[in-house]
Write a protein that holds these residues in place. Structure first.
Motif, short mmCIF file in Angstrom:
data_model
loop_
_atom_site.label_atom_id
_atom_site.label_comp_id
_atom_site.label_asym_id
_atom_site.label_seq_id
_atom_site.Cartn_x
_atom_site.Cartn_y
_atom_site.Cartn_z
N VAL A 186 4.09 5.60 -2.20
CA VAL A 186 4.77 4.53 -1.47
C VAL A 186 5.84 5.18 -0.60
CG1 VAL A 186 6.14 2.43 -1.64
CG2 VAL A 186 4.33 2.87 -3.31
N ASP A 187 5.67 5.12 0.74
CA ASP A 187 6.61 5.76 1.66
C ASP A 187 7.81 4.87 1.98
OD1 ASP A 187 5.14 8.11 1.93
OD2 ASP A 187 3.81 7.18 3.39
N ALA A 188 7.60 3.56 2.07
CA ALA A 188 8.68 2.65 2.41
C ALA A 188 8.39 1.30 1.81
CB ALA A 188 8.84 2.54 3.92
N GLN A 189 9.45 0.63 1.34
CA GLN A 189 9.28 -0.68 0.73
C GLN A 189 10.54 -1.50 0.97
OE1 GLN A 189 8.30 -0.53 -3.41
NE2 GLN A 189 7.72 -2.68 -3.52
N VAL A 190 10.37 -2.72 1.46
CA VAL A 190 11.48 -3.62 1.76
C VAL A 190 11.26 -4.94 1.05
CG1 VAL A 190 12.78 -4.80 3.57
CG2 VAL A 190 11.82 -2.53 4.00
N ALA A 191 12.30 -5.43 0.38
CA ALA A 191 12.21 -6.71 -0.33
C ALA A 191 12.32 -7.85 0.67
CB ALA A 191 13.30 -6.80 -1.38
N VAL A 192 11.25 -8.61 0.86
CA VAL A 192 11.23 -9.75 1.78
C VAL A 192 10.51 -10.90 1.12
CG1 VAL A 192 11.30 -8.33 3.88
CG2 VAL A 192 9.10 -8.91 2.83
N ALA A 193 10.70 -12.09 1.69
CA ALA A 193 9.96 -13.26 1.22
C ALA A 193 8.53 -13.21 1.74
CB ALA A 193 10.65 -14.53 1.68
N GLY A 194 7.61 -13.70 0.96
CA GLY A 194 6.22 -13.72 1.39
C GLY A 194 5.48 -12.46 0.96
N PRO A 195 4.47 -12.07 1.72
CA PRO A 195 3.68 -10.88 1.36
C PRO A 195 4.56 -9.64 1.30
CG PRO A 195 2.58 -12.14 3.07
CD PRO A 195 3.95 -12.72 2.93
N PRO A 196 4.22 -8.66 0.46
CA PRO A 196 5.03 -7.45 0.32
C PRO A 196 5.07 -6.65 1.62
CG PRO A 196 2.94 -7.18 -0.81
CD PRO A 196 3.03 -8.63 -0.40
N LEU A 197 6.21 -6.08 1.89
CA LEU A 197 6.40 -5.26 3.08
C LEU A 197 6.56 -3.82 2.62
CD1 LEU A 197 6.90 -4.86 6.09
CD2 LEU A 197 9.30 -5.47 5.70
N ALA A 217 -3.40 12.14 4.03
CA ALA A 217 -3.40 11.20 2.92
C ALA A 217 -4.23 9.96 3.21
CB ALA A 217 -1.97 10.77 2.59
N GLY A 218 -4.57 9.72 4.48
CA GLY A 218 -5.44 8.59 4.78
C GLY A 218 -4.64 7.37 5.16
N PRO A 219 -5.31 6.28 5.52
CA PRO A 219 -4.66 5.06 6.00
C PRO A 219 -3.96 4.35 4.86
CG PRO A 219 -7.00 4.68 5.73
CD PRO A 219 -6.77 6.15 5.47
N PRO A 220 -3.02 3.45 5.18
CA PRO A 220 -2.31 2.71 4.13
C PRO A 220 -3.22 1.73 3.45
CG PRO A 220 -1.74 1.85 6.28
CD PRO A 220 -2.58 3.07 6.52
N ARG A 221 -2.91 1.44 2.21
CA ARG A 221 -3.66 0.45 1.46
C ARG A 221 -2.95 -0.90 1.54
NH1 ARG A 221 -4.71 2.48 -4.42
NH2 ARG A 221 -5.97 0.59 -4.42
N GLY A 222 -3.66 -1.95 1.27
CA GLY A 222 -3.06 -3.27 1.27
C GLY A 222 -3.57 -4.10 2.41
N THR A 223 -3.03 -5.28 2.58
CA THR A 223 -3.52 -6.19 3.61
C THR A 223 -2.56 -6.20 4.79
OG1 THR A 223 -2.43 -7.97 2.39
CG2 THR A 223 -4.74 -7.61 1.95
N CYS A 224 -1.56 -7.04 4.75
CA CYS A 224 -0.68 -7.18 5.89
C CYS A 224 0.43 -6.14 5.88
CB CYS A 224 -0.07 -8.58 5.92
SG CYS A 224 0.99 -8.90 4.49
N ALA A 225 0.46 -5.29 4.86
CA ALA A 225 1.57 -4.35 4.76
C ALA A 225 1.58 -3.35 5.91
CB ALA A 225 1.50 -3.62 3.43
N SER A 226 0.41 -2.94 6.39
CA SER A 226 0.37 -1.85 7.35
C SER A 226 1.00 -2.22 8.69
CB SER A 226 -1.09 -1.40 7.56
OG SER A 226 -1.87 -2.50 8.02
N ARG A 227 0.61 -3.35 9.28
CA ARG A 227 1.13 -3.72 10.59
C ARG A 227 2.64 -3.93 10.57
NH1 ARG A 227 -3.07 -8.10 13.22
NH2 ARG A 227 -4.90 -6.73 13.34
N ARG A 228 3.10 -4.70 9.61
CA ARG A 228 4.52 -5.01 9.55
C ARG A 228 5.33 -3.74 9.27
NH1 ARG A 228 5.24 -9.97 5.57
NH2 ARG A 228 7.40 -9.70 6.25
N SER A 229 4.78 -2.83 8.45
CA SER A 229 5.50 -1.61 8.13
C SER A 229 5.56 -0.69 9.32
CB SER A 229 4.85 -0.93 6.93
OG SER A 229 4.87 -1.78 5.81
#
Length: 234
Positions: A186-197, A217-229
């Protein structure tokens, strides 16, 4: 990793037990420990059941624990490896037709030799084989034998991205079937409302991609996390 079933020290066949396998194994271990003799217990084997071997001269390995107190003059443990061709029954064979005999290769008895490489010219590509190992305690005569493990010789096919990031059946980071090691960061993580960022990368040892903003290491995993991050990091 799971421990494999023990073979009885007795030369005579045992009566079939009605106990569950785990209970029967624990009961046998208890009886053997109380006898005061030393005896081997197979803890792990490699290659595992169902694996694809990328070689016709594979290295067979066993991990063994020795229970009990050995004598002052310790004769050690003797290992014998066996690998046989897998014989499939012929559906057209009659009741009096001879049963096909598997072709087997045995290692010489090796004292403290817990690995054995199958000699060249004994196995063929694209074939199935069963292998097992028998361990003998030379002091007490106690024996242990692994289950028969089915393996296949063949070249590994190129992996698609769908196979990457998968863990083993027990959650381990190494997947024996594909030979891929995976680890998540996990390179970056921000506490927000809604889907995880967050930005999460998954490293795969068999991933041939070496370029891009996420490196090997390859592309990020998850759904909406990549664009917002990505927007967050730019």
């Amino acid at each position: 990793m799971r421990a494999l079933s023990l073979e009885s020290r007795s030369r005579e066949p045992e009566k079939a037990s009605k106990l569950p396998p785990g209970v029967e194994r624990a009961d046998r271990l208890d009886r053997m420990t109380q006898s005061g003799d030393t005896f081997p217990m197979i803890e792990d084997v490699y290659p595992e059941h169902g694996m694809l071997l990328g070689s016709v001269t594979p290295l067979l390995t066993v991990e063994v624990s020795r229970l009990g107190v050995p004598p002052l003059i310790d004769k050690g443990l003797e290992f014998t490896f066996t690998i046989c061709s897998k014989v499939e029954p012929d559906p057209d064979a009659g009741p009096f037709d001879p049963v096909p005999t598997p072709v087997c290769v045995n290692s010489p008895g090796q004292v403290w030799g817990d690995t054995w490489r199958v000699p060249a010219g004994k196995l063929e590509w694209g074939k199935q084989y069963e292998w097992w190992v028998r361990v003998v305690d030379l002091d007490s005569g106690a024996t242990a034998q692994s289950d028969k493990l089915l393996v296949t010789t063949g070249a590994r096919q190129p992996l698609t991205s769908a196979h990457l990031g998968q863990r083993g059946s027990d959650g381990q980071e190494f997947l024996p079937v594909t030979g891929n090691y995976t680890s998540t960061f996990v390179d970056a993580q921000v506490a927000v409302a809604g889907p995880p960022l967050s930005v999460t990368r998954t490293y795969n040892s068999l991933d041939g991609r070496t370029t891009g903003i996420f490196a090997p290491a390859g592309p990020p995993r998850g759904t909406c996390a990549s664009r917002r991050s990505r927007r967050l990091l730019t």
